[in-house]
Every structure is written in C-alpha cells, then in structure tokens.
Scaffold this active site. Structure first.
Site, mmCIF file in Angstrom:
data_model
loop_
_atom_site.group_PDB
_atom_site.id
_atom_site.type_symbol
_atom_site.label_atom_id
_atom_site.label_comp_id
_atom_site.label_asym_id
_atom_site.label_seq_id
_atom_site.Cartn_x
_atom_site.Cartn_y
_atom_site.Cartn_z
ATOM 1 C CG HIS A 141 -1.928 1.564 1.657
ATOM 2 N ND1 HIS A 141 -1.612 2.174 2.999
ATOM 3 C CD2 HIS A 141 -2.732 2.053 1.175
ATOM 4 C CE1 HIS A 141 -1.847 3.423 2.368
ATOM 5 N NE2 HIS A 141 -2.999 2.663 0.866
ATOM 6 C CD GLU A 199 -2.641 2.736 -3.770
ATOM 7 O OE1 GLU A 199 -2.802 3.393 -4.109
ATOM 8 O OE2 GLU A 199 -3.159 1.330 -3.383
ATOM 9 C CG HIS A 200 -0.096 6.337 -0.500
ATOM 10 N ND1 HIS A 200 -0.757 6.512 0.010
ATOM 11 C CD2 HIS A 200 -0.904 5.430 -0.711
ATOM 12 C CE1 HIS A 200 -1.906 6.860 0.448
ATOM 13 N NE2 HIS A 200 -2.433 5.425 -0.142
ATOM 14 C CD GLU A 206 -5.210 5.025 3.100
ATOM 15 O OE1 GLU A 206 -5.386 4.493 2.431
ATOM 16 O OE2 GLU A 206 -3.848 5.575 3.580
#
Length: 321
Positions: free
Chosen positions: A50, A53-54, A130
């Site tokens: 994740h 991905e950012h 997040e």
C-alpha cells in the site's frame, strides 16, 4: 446487437494483455495490475504494498511529483490506484484519443518511479492519517479486527494499510527492493476497455522495456479460524459482523454464490433487509458480501444496531440464514 469481444494475449517478455472492445464508447479505461498485495508481505513488511502504491505517484525519472500530477490532470481523466490482499492496481480513464499518452504515463509510474526520499517522509504522515480515519470509523475498524481474527498470525489477516510501527521503520530502500522483487513482467496484467483496438495496444506495449528480474512468490495456504470475538468500545451502536467460509475466485460455484448473496443481503428486496430492517426495525443497514482470493474466501454479514438489541439482531440473522 453488437458483439463486443474480449481478447487476451500474453506478450513475450511482457505482461498479459486483456482488452474489451467497446467501439461506441468515447473513452478508454486502462489498468495495470500487479500480482502482489498485503498477503505477500512478511510481518516486517506489513503495509509496504500500500505504501509503494502511494509512492509511485511521487515522481519518475522524467517527471517530478508536480509535473506528473499536472500531466495526469491535463488529460482530463481520472487516475487512481488501490491495494488489495493479492493485487495492486493503477488505473486511468481518458478520452479514447488520449489513451497512448495515458498508457505512457501509467507505465512510467509503475516501472520507473524514483520514490523520492523527501516525499516518503511526508507520505508516511498521510498514511498515518489514513489509519486514523479507520480508527475513527467503528464499522471499518471492527471489520479489520474481524478479518485479523479469522486469519490469526497470517498475512491474509493483516489490514492492507499495515501497521504504524512497521511503516515508521520502513525506508526508501525497502520500498525499492520490494518493487524490484514484485514489479516484473511475469506478475503484470494490462487491461483496457472502451474504444481501443487490441492490436494497437499490443504494439504500444511491445515498445516498452518490461523488467524481467524478480522473484516468484509462494503464498502459504490460508487457514480460517472460527470463534466469537467481543471488542468493547465506546459508541452509540454495536457493530455485528459474522463470517462463514466462502470460495476461491476461480471456483465454478462463484456465480451461483453471487446470486445467493444477492438474495440473502444484497439489496432492499433481500431476506436480511426485509427481516432485520423492514420487519423488526433492528438496524438502519444490513448487508452480506462475498470476498474471494486465489485459494479461499469469506461470506460476511454486517449490521449495526442498538447495543440493547444486539443479541436479538444476531438471532434474527441466524434464523434468516
């Protein structure tokens, strides 16, 4: 009626290519899928898929983060990404005449991101925010804890966002090494739908130098654990989640299971909605869903109710099942 064929080609030294031709469409949706996700992480890597991905949006060899975002916005389309337990995807939708430029930018991001050190320092804080959003949403938080209990001690049970302590210790080198191991041709799929010709996409993809080095990933078999989990937490409602064994993504029973799920809790005419909400007024919303991965799956039911009516709600769900 028009025939909109789906075509599939495995490029030599390149990704699998899948297109769905929709000649009457004025747009094209492009996606690059990588066969890696949170399930492929070690405990010391929790959340790295994740995080990466950012970071692939933060600049490439030819464009810094600001130039890249301006170019993507300049296409007038919508670019985004997501990380799942077994997949990471980068996707964009643009007018049909702009797909070659969109593909060039998307592939540059996926293959040649520089993962700038200073951007990683800032992006960690974004991911921590997040995580805080999930903590502030009881329905999301309880689902993460529920999956963790279903697959204890397994990467399949760890939230895709990972854990704060692991991410705090993670450096740029860790992200780059994970990228080297997983982002190579044999683990990639390029998919397109809309006003695009399969052969034209193949020609464009054949001109890209796809990385060949990497590692094969062996996923350990998933082991689901049953039981009852109670998670005391202050709030106005009690959140009830119940899961049962589902089926793998490629199971021949999956289409029938989707139909059964729709009947059980997939909409306002479903059995659960009528019993739990319409007939007894036990919850504002109640739903069921199927989640499948390569070798297993879960069938999950969730609803929120007054704590004083939690036991009654659970009994109604079981009776409906």
């Amino acid at each position: 009626m028009h025939d909109f064929p789906i075509r599939e080609t495995q490029l030599t030294n390149g990704p699998l290519v899948v297109t769905h031709a929709m000649p009457e469409s004025q747009s094209v949706a492009l996606g690059i899928f990588i066969n890696t996700g949170s399930r492929d992480e070690t405990a010391a890597e929790a959340g790295i898929s994740h995080a990466l991905e950012h970071m692939l949006f933060k600049g490439t060899r030819h464009h810094d983060v600001h130039a890249l975002s301006e170019l993507l916005d300049g296409l007038g389309g919508n670019a985004n990404a997501f990380t799942a337990r077994e997949r990471t995807c980068f996707h964009i939708r643009v007018l049909h005449e702009d797909w070659p430029e969109a593909l060039a930018l998307l592939s540059e991001m996926v293959l040649h991101s520089t993962v700038p050190e200073e951007e990683w320092g800032r992006e960690k804080e974004v991911i921590f925010s997040e995580m805080a959003m999930v903590e502030d949403a009881p329905d999301e938080w309880v689902m993460d804890e529920h999956i963790r209990a279903l697959y204890p001690g397994q990467s399949l049970g760890v939230p895709t966002i990972g854990t704060r302590d692991v991410l705090e210790a993670m450096g740029r080198g860790d992200l780059m090494e994970y990228h080297r191991r997983h982002y190579h041709a044999s683990r990639l799929i390029v998919a397109a739908a809309g006003r695009i010709e399969h052969d034209a996409l193949l020609e464009a993809l054949s001109a890209i130098d796809w990385p060949q080095t990497g590692e094969a990933v062996a996923r350990p078999a998933a082991e689901m654990t049953g039981g009852i989990q109670m998670l005391p937490r202050a709030g106005e409602q009690a959140h009830l989640v119940m899961s049962y064994p589902g089926m793998a993504a490629a199971s021949a029973d999956r289409p029938v299971a989707w139909l059964a799920n729709q009947m059980l809790g997939g909409g306002m005419s479903s059995r659960l909605f009528r019993e739990v909400r319409e007939k007894l007024g036990l919850a504002y919303s109640v739903a069921s869903c199927l989640s499948s991965v390569s070798d297993t799956g879960t069938w999950t039911i969730g609803c929120s109710t007054d704590p004083a009516r939690l036991v009654e709600c659970a009994k109604v769900v079981r009776r409906t099942l």
